[in-house]
Design a protein around this motif. Sequence first.
Motif, PDB file in Angstrom:
ATOM      1  N   SER A  31       0.821  -1.201   0.000  1.00 35.24           N
ATOM      2  CA  SER A  31       0.000   0.000   0.000  1.00 35.24           C
ATOM      3  C   SER A  31       0.863   1.262   0.000  1.00 35.24           C
ATOM      4  O   SER A  31       0.565   2.237  -0.685  1.00 35.24           O
ATOM      5  CB  SER A  31      -0.931  -0.017   1.211  1.00 35.24           C
ATOM      6  N   SER A  38       0.740   6.328  -7.008  1.00 36.13           N
ATOM      7  CA  SER A  38      -0.453   7.097  -7.335  1.00 36.13           C
ATOM      8  C   SER A  38      -0.195   8.602  -7.237  1.00 36.13           C
ATOM      9  O   SER A  38      -0.612   9.374  -8.115  1.00 36.13           O
ATOM     10  CB  SER A  38      -1.594   6.684  -6.395  1.00 36.13           C
ATOM     11  N   TRP A  73      -7.460   7.379  -5.147  1.00 37.82           N
ATOM     12  CA  TRP A  73      -6.680   6.207  -4.762  1.00 37.82           C
ATOM     13  C   TRP A  73      -5.615   6.567  -3.729  1.00 37.82           C
ATOM     14  O   TRP A  73      -5.401   5.823  -2.768  1.00 37.82           O
ATOM     15  CB  TRP A  73      -6.042   5.561  -5.997  1.00 37.82           C
ATOM     16  N   THR A  74      -4.957   7.696  -3.905  1.00 36.38           N
ATOM     17  CA  THR A  74      -3.935   8.111  -2.942  1.00 36.38           C
ATOM     18  C   THR A  74      -4.534   8.277  -1.552  1.00 36.38           C
ATOM     19  O   THR A  74      -4.001   7.753  -0.568  1.00 36.38           O
ATOM     20  CB  THR A  74      -3.285   9.444  -3.390  1.00 36.38           C
ATOM     21  N   LEU A  77      -5.863   4.826  -0.098  1.00 36.14           N
ATOM     22  CA  LEU A  77      -4.776   3.902   0.251  1.00 36.14           C
ATOM     23  C   LEU A  77      -3.981   4.398   1.452  1.00 36.14           C
ATOM     24  O   LEU A  77      -3.374   3.607   2.172  1.00 36.14           O
ATOM     25  CB  LEU A  77      -3.844   3.695  -0.946  1.00 36.14           C
ATOM     26  N   VAL A 146     -13.548   1.559 -10.562  1.00 36.74           N
ATOM     27  CA  VAL A 146     -12.184   1.699 -10.033  1.00 36.74           C
ATOM     28  C   VAL A 146     -12.129   2.710  -8.885  1.00 36.74           C
ATOM     29  O   VAL A 146     -11.277   2.593  -8.007  1.00 36.74           O
ATOM     30  CB  VAL A 146     -11.144   2.053 -11.124  1.00 36.74           C
ATOM     31  N   ALA A 150     -10.913   1.439  -4.625  1.00 34.63           N
ATOM     32  CA  ALA A 150     -10.052   2.098  -3.631  1.00 34.63           C
ATOM     33  C   ALA A 150     -10.723   2.101  -2.259  1.00 34.63           C
ATOM     34  O   ALA A 150     -10.065   1.867  -1.236  1.00 34.63           O
ATOM     35  CB  ALA A 150      -9.727   3.523  -4.070  1.00 34.63           C
ATOM     36  N   CYS A 154      -9.353   0.185   1.057  1.00 33.64           N
ATOM     37  CA  CYS A 154      -9.195   0.983   2.278  1.00 33.64           C
ATOM     38  C   CYS A 154      -9.938   0.350   3.444  1.00 33.64           C
ATOM     39  O   CYS A 154      -9.398   0.228   4.547  1.00 33.64           O
ATOM     40  CB  CYS A 154      -9.696   2.403   2.042  1.00 33.64           C
TER      41      CYS A 154
END
Length: 185
Positions: A31, A38, A73-74, A77, A146, A150, A154
């Motif tokens: 991760s 990302s 996503w950043t 994650l 998508v 995420a 998470c």
Amino acid sequence: MRSAATGPGASAPGPTRRRFLMALLAIDRTSYYAVILSMGLMTLLVSVQVFARYVLSSSIDSATELARLFFVWTIFLAIPHGIKIGIHVGIDALVGVFPENFQKQLARLMALVSALLMAILFWLAIGAVADKWQQLMPTVPVAAAVFYIAVLICAGHSLLHLIAQALQVEPLPSAPGASVEGETS
């Protein structure tokens, strides 16, 4: 340097806890690098878009949508890494007046309640991914699911950290350069 799990007053983890910690360590490190990737892709894409727009008087059609995707996503994650070390917004004015042992038990209870909420979020995210799988993003031929993947990752990753907190299992350091024994370089 000794890890907190083998510090004064703590016993070494058993084989089941050790396997759990090693699996969590692998997930944390994966991760961690995914967050870096990302963020890097988001930064690169936005930089190229700014260059294209202001220097070349052109534009990348999907830049905004992809930058948003990388941003989502950043963030999702990175959330479990904050949960792991207790970085969150909290008001402890009332809790601070209780005896230390009660505070620890309350923290364990809150970790269990939060773990339950993460399990529910995980389940709902599975439904959201399935629901959005056929829908494509407007400028990129990629499923809109998508974004929800995420959230799913998470929730699952956070759930594992909350279970570890409820069981009072001290996590292993997961940042690059940190060894399994708890030393950092």
